[in-house]
Design a protein around this motif. Structure first.
Motif, PDB file in Angstrom:
ATOM      1  N   LEU A  75       0.860  -1.176   0.000  1.00  0.00           N
ATOM      2  CA  LEU A  75       0.000   0.000   0.000  1.00  0.00           C
ATOM      3  C   LEU A  75       0.896   1.226   0.000  1.00  0.00           C
ATOM      4  N   ASP A  76       0.808   2.016  -1.063  1.00  0.00           N
ATOM      5  CA  ASP A  76       1.526   3.297  -1.079  1.00  0.00           C
ATOM      6  C   ASP A  76       0.752   4.266  -0.198  1.00  0.00           C
ATOM      7  N   HIS A  77       1.445   4.862   0.765  1.00  0.00           N
ATOM      8  CA  HIS A  77       0.743   5.748   1.697  1.00  0.00           C
ATOM      9  C   HIS A  77       1.653   6.891   2.117  1.00  0.00           C
ATOM     10  N   ILE A  78       1.037   7.923   2.629  1.00  0.00           N
ATOM     11  CA  ILE A  78       1.761   9.036   3.246  1.00  0.00           C
ATOM     12  C   ILE A  78       1.261   9.154   4.674  1.00  0.00           C
ATOM     13  N   GLU A  79       2.131   8.797   5.624  1.00  0.00           N
ATOM     14  CA  GLU A  79       1.797   8.825   7.047  1.00  0.00           C
ATOM     15  C   GLU A  79       0.500   8.078   7.346  1.00  0.00           C
ATOM     16  N   GLY A  80       0.335   6.932   6.685  1.00  0.00           N
ATOM     17  CA  GLY A  80      -0.819   6.088   6.958  1.00  0.00           C
ATOM     18  C   GLY A  80      -2.022   6.333   6.071  1.00  0.00           C
ATOM     19  N   TYR A  81      -1.971   7.364   5.255  1.00  0.00           N
ATOM     20  CA  TYR A  81      -3.088   7.658   4.349  1.00  0.00           C
ATOM     21  C   TYR A  81      -2.764   7.067   2.976  1.00  0.00           C
ATOM     22  N   ILE A  82      -3.545   6.063   2.583  1.00  0.00           N
ATOM     23  CA  ILE A  82      -3.288   5.335   1.340  1.00  0.00           C
ATOM     24  C   ILE A  82      -3.478   6.234   0.119  1.00  0.00           C
ATOM     25  N   ARG A  83      -2.558   6.092  -0.825  1.00  0.00           N
ATOM     26  CA  ARG A  83      -2.652   6.784  -2.112  1.00  0.00           C
ATOM     27  C   ARG A  83      -2.912   5.793  -3.247  1.00  0.00           C
TER      28      ARG A  83
END
Length: 303
Positions: A205-213
């Motif tokens: 899962l590509d994410h930024i600080e836990g938020y999936i992109r």
């Protein structure tokens, strides 16, 4: 810990919402209480809590901090920072041993120890858990409504969950992470609701600080994604209740009655370790019930 006493009316293991609520009920009943807590709540990285009247949108830590401050006002409620590692039955009660080797005794025990989710072997999932990789539409669904949403699952489980999640978004995809086990009728029904089924194996899962992109597959392709529902299998966070003889349900929860009593006399359990209704509001309600039930038993026994 603010007392030198080693004996209490009740020891509560777990000092999050359910344990604090139980402690408040017992404190208000004038019973001596020790709350043992290791400070590692399961929802530590969840940014906001919802569906709890008066606290909607507050952080889990914020709610717990307020709760502890209020419980601390009761002089007969004491706190111990540490991990309970063993429990034994003794005459007229129980003895709890901590990781540091300290021993405490009580007439009643309340386990508010929660459960431990088992993470899949997907890179980025654990880091996103409770933030955008989520388990409950009633806790998180409103915040990710009408966004690109996925379900990680297969077969009957994924089919039934998709019915629920389709209430919050029409942009829904089931990711089976391998060959689909959905039957022909289920597949046709999902298609009629424009719910896609992707059978590719998931890499990360590509994410930024836990938020999936994005969700990335083994074949190197990606799909944009905002939220991924994936209720997890679990184990009991604390093995002590089972070691003391408390029955578990077929699903793995501690078996309790309407008064939060376990199958072992004198032992109560409350919160996530007893039910799939994993909300802060439910944990508080169950903790209050456990505290009141234990205090009533103590009052009648001490008369």
């Amino acid at each position: 810990m603010n007392t030198k006493s080693k004996k209490f009316d009740t020891i509560i293991i777990g000092g999050s919402y359910s344990g604090l609520a139980a402690g408040m009920a017992l404190g208000r009943a004038l019973k001596t209480v020790l709350i043992i807590d290791s400070g590692k709540p399961a929802n530590a990285q969840t940014p906001h809590s919802h569906n709890f009247l008066t606290q909607d949108g507050n952080t889990p830590k914020g709610i717990a901090t307020i709760g502890k401050q209020q419980v601390e006002q009761y002089e007969n409620v004491n706190f111990y920072n540490g991990l309970a590692t063993n429990g034994t039955k003794i005459e007229n009660g129980f003895e709890i041993t901590t990781e540091a080797g300290e021993k405490f005794q009580a007439t009643k025990l309340i386990f508010a120890t929660g459960i431990k989710d088992i993470m899949p072997k997907i890179e980025g999932f654990a880091e996103s858990w409770g933030i955008s990789a989520i388990h409950c539409p009633y806790c998180h669904g409103y915040e990710v409504r009408n966004t690109k949403t996925g379900i990680l699952g297969n077969g009957e489980y994924a089919y039934e969950l998709s019915k629920m999640i389709s209430n919050w978004t029409k942009d829904l995809t089931i990711y089976t992470n391998g060959k689909s086990t959905l039957n022909v009728e289920q597949t046709k029904k999902l298609s009629s609701h424009n719910i896609a089924i992707v059978e590719k194996e998931i890499k990360k899962l590509d994410h930024i600080e836990g938020y999936i992109r994005n969700i990335e597959f083994i074949d190197g392709t990606k799909s944009p994604l905002t939220a991924l529902y994936s209720p997890r299998p679990f184990i009991q966070h604390c093995p002590i209740p089972e070691s003391l003889g408390c029955e578990l349900t077929e699903e793995g929860y501690i078996k309790v009655n309407g008064f939060q009593e376990t199958s072992v006399e004198g032992i109560y359990a409350c919160g996530d370790n007893t039910t799939k209704m994993r909300t802060v509001a439910n944990a508080v309600a169950a903790g209050t019930t456990a505290g009141m039930s234990a205090s009533k038993k103590l009052i009648l026994e001490q008369f």
